[in-house]
Design an enzyme around this catalytic site. Structure first.
Site, mmCIF file in Angstrom:
data_model
loop_
_atom_site.group_PDB
_atom_site.id
_atom_site.type_symbol
_atom_site.label_atom_id
_atom_site.label_comp_id
_atom_site.label_asym_id
_atom_site.label_seq_id
_atom_site.Cartn_x
_atom_site.Cartn_y
_atom_site.Cartn_z
ATOM 1 N NE ARG A 49 -1.739 -2.300 2.746
ATOM 2 C CZ ARG A 49 -1.868 -3.574 2.390
ATOM 3 N NH1 ARG A 49 -2.925 -3.966 1.746
ATOM 4 N NH2 ARG A 49 -0.960 -4.470 2.714
ATOM 5 C CB THR A 50 3.583 2.481 2.164
ATOM 6 O OG1 THR A 50 2.868 2.075 3.336
ATOM 7 C CG2 THR A 50 4.241 3.819 2.434
ATOM 8 C CE LYS A 78 27.947 -2.998 -9.011
ATOM 9 N NZ LYS A 78 28.123 -1.932 -10.015
ATOM 10 N NE ARG A 99 7.537 0.776 4.557
ATOM 11 C CZ ARG A 99 6.311 0.250 4.562
ATOM 12 N NH1 ARG A 99 6.134 -1.003 4.170
ATOM 13 N NH2 ARG A 99 5.274 0.947 4.945
ATOM 14 C CG HIS A 127 4.179 3.937 8.544
ATOM 15 N ND1 HIS A 127 4.225 4.800 7.459
ATOM 16 C CD2 HIS A 127 3.741 2.737 8.053
ATOM 17 C CE1 HIS A 127 3.832 4.137 6.384
ATOM 18 N NE2 HIS A 127 3.544 2.893 6.710
HETATM 19 C C1 NCD Z 1 2.332 -1.138 8.047
HETATM 20 C C2 NCD Z 1 3.826 -0.958 8.136
HETATM 21 O O1 NCD Z 1 4.542 -1.174 7.146
HETATM 22 O O2 NCD Z 1 4.257 -0.552 9.205
HETATM 23 N N1 NCD Z 1 1.871 -1.314 6.736
HETATM 24 C C3 NCD Z 1 1.532 -0.220 6.013
HETATM 25 O O3 NCD Z 1 2.360 0.613 5.702
HETATM 26 N N2 NCD Z 1 0.242 -0.062 5.680
HETATM 27 C C4 NCD Z 1 1.793 -2.142 8.982
HETATM 28 C C5 NCD Z 1 2.332 -3.531 8.970
HETATM 29 O O4 NCD Z 1 3.227 -3.877 8.191
HETATM 30 O O5 NCD Z 1 1.826 -4.326 9.754
#
Ligand code: NCD
Length: 300
Positions: A49-50, A78, A99, A127
Site C-alpha cells: 500500500r505505501t 557492491k 522505507r 510511520h
Molecule cells: C504497516 C507498516 O509497514 O508498518 N503497513 C503499512 O504501511 N500499511 C503495517 C504492517 O506492516 O503491519
C-alpha cells in the site's frame, strides 16, 4: 514543513492544514500539478500500500517516479554506503520517499540530502504518513478528531503505525485503550509522551468486552519480522482476533481500522459489516500523500 520524518515534528495546525488540502484534492477543488517533477521511492523493506499509493499519488498529479524495491539489483550489494546511495538519488529527483528497517534512517537521510525526505516507515519507530491517512480516515468517519475514544489493538510494541498514530491523536484530546498481550505493550517513551500531554489511556489484554464504548478500534498485525526470538512470535500469534460476533453492542459510528496487511487478527466475517473501514482507509492514503507531496514541493 521541509521533511516528514516523525509525527512529533508536526503541530496540530500542520496536521489540520494537511487534512484540509487532502479533502480539497479528493473533491477536485485543488489539482496540484507536478509535471516535470520526479519522486524517488526507495523501499529497503517490503511494501504494498505505501509504495503503490505514493506512486499513485505522484502520478495522479502528473509527476513521475523512480522506484527501488529491495536492494537486490543496486550498488548497495557492491558495498556502497547508504549515504552515497542517497546523495546519488538526490541528484536525479525532487523528493525522496523511503522505507528502511533501521530506526532513525529517514532522519539521517534528511540531514545529508538537500531535497525533502519522507519517512515511509523506519523499523519499529515511526510511520508518519500512515498516521496522516489514519487521521484523515478518522476525520471522514467521525467528523472530528477531537475527544474521541480510540482503541489501539495488537502489536503496540513493534508496530510503528500505532506509535505515530498515538502521538498524532494526543494533540486532539483523545482517550485511549491500549489492547495487547503484555509482551507487546506500548513502549514507555510513547506512554511518557502521552502523560506529558495529559492524555488518558488504559492498558488491557483482550478485545472482547472492551470495545462497546469506542469510536474507533485500530487493529494491527503482530510484526513477526521484528522479533529477535522466533519462539516469542510462535507463542503470541493468533492471540487476539476480532470477530463479527464481538460487534453486537458497538456504537453506531464505530469503525474498525487496520493499516494492513492483515494476517488473522480481523476475521473476514467483519469485512461485510458497516463497521469495517480498512479498505477505504487504504484509499485515503492516496489523497493524504498527494497533499503531503504537494505541500513539500511547494505546489499548494
Ligand atoms: C504497516 C507498516 O509497514 O508498518 N503497513 C503499512 O504501511 N500499511 C503495517 C504492517 O506492516 O503491519
Amino acid at each position: 514543513m521541509k521533511n516528514m520524518i516523525s509525527m512529533r515534528d508536526l503541530s496540530k495546525k500542520d496536521i489540520l492544514h494537511l487534512m484540509e488540502i487532502a479533502a480539497k484534492i479528493e473533491d477536485g477543488e485543488i489539482v496540484p500539478d507536478l509535471k516535470g517533477r520526479l519522486a524517488a521511492l526507495l523501499f529497503f523493506e517490503p511494501s504494498t500500500r505505501t509504495m503503490f499509493s505514493f506512486d499513485t499519488a505522484v502520478k495522479r498529479m502528473n509527476g513521475s517516479t523512480i522506484i527501488m524495491s529491495g536492494t537486490k539489483n543496486t550498488s548497495s550489494k557492491k558495498g556502497e554506503t547508504f549515504a552515497d546511495t542517497l546523495q546519488t538519488i538526490a541528484q536525479y529527483s525532487d523528493i525522496i520517499i523511503m522505507r528502511t528497517p533501521v530506526e532513525g534512517a529517514a532522519r539521517y537521510a534528511s540531514e545529508i540530502v538537500n531535497i525533502p525526505v519522507v519517512n515511509a516507515g523506519d523499523g519499529a519507530n515511526q510511520h508518519p504518513t500512515q498516521a496522516l491517512l489514519d487521521l484523515y480516515s478518522i476525520m471522514k468517519t467521525q467528523g472530528t478528531l477531537e475527544g474521541l475514544k480510540v482503541g489501539l489493538a495488537g502489536d503496540l510494541r513493534f508496530g510503528r503505525t500505532v506509535h505515530s498514530l498515538a502521538q498524532a491523536l494526543s494533540l486532539f484530546g483523545v482517550q485511549f485503550k491500549f489492547i495487547s498481550p503484555s509482551f507487546l505493550q506500548m513502549p514507555e517513551y510513547i506512554k511518557d509522551d502521552l502523560e506529558a500531554r495529559k492524555i488518558k489511556f488504559t492498558e488491557l489484554d483482550d478485545i472482547e468486552g472492551n470495545i462497546d464504548d469506542l469510536d474507533i478500534l485500530y487493529v494491527t498485525r503482530i510484526q513477526k519480522e521484528r522479533f529477535a526470538d522466533p519462539e516469542d512470535y510462535e507463542n503470541l500469534k493468533g492471540s487476539y482476533i476480532l470477530k463479527k460476533s464481538m460487534l453486537d453492542n458497538v456504537k453506531t459510528n464505530f469503525k474498525v481500522m487496520h493499516p494492513l496487511p492483515r494476517v488473522d487478527e480481523i476475521n473476514t466475517d467483519v469485512d461485510d459489516t458497516k463497521y469495517a473501514y480498512y479498505f477505504p482507509q487504504a484509499k485515503n492514503g492516496v489523497f493524504t500523500r498527494q497533499a503531503l507531496i504537494a505541500i513539500l514541493l511547494g505546489e499548494v
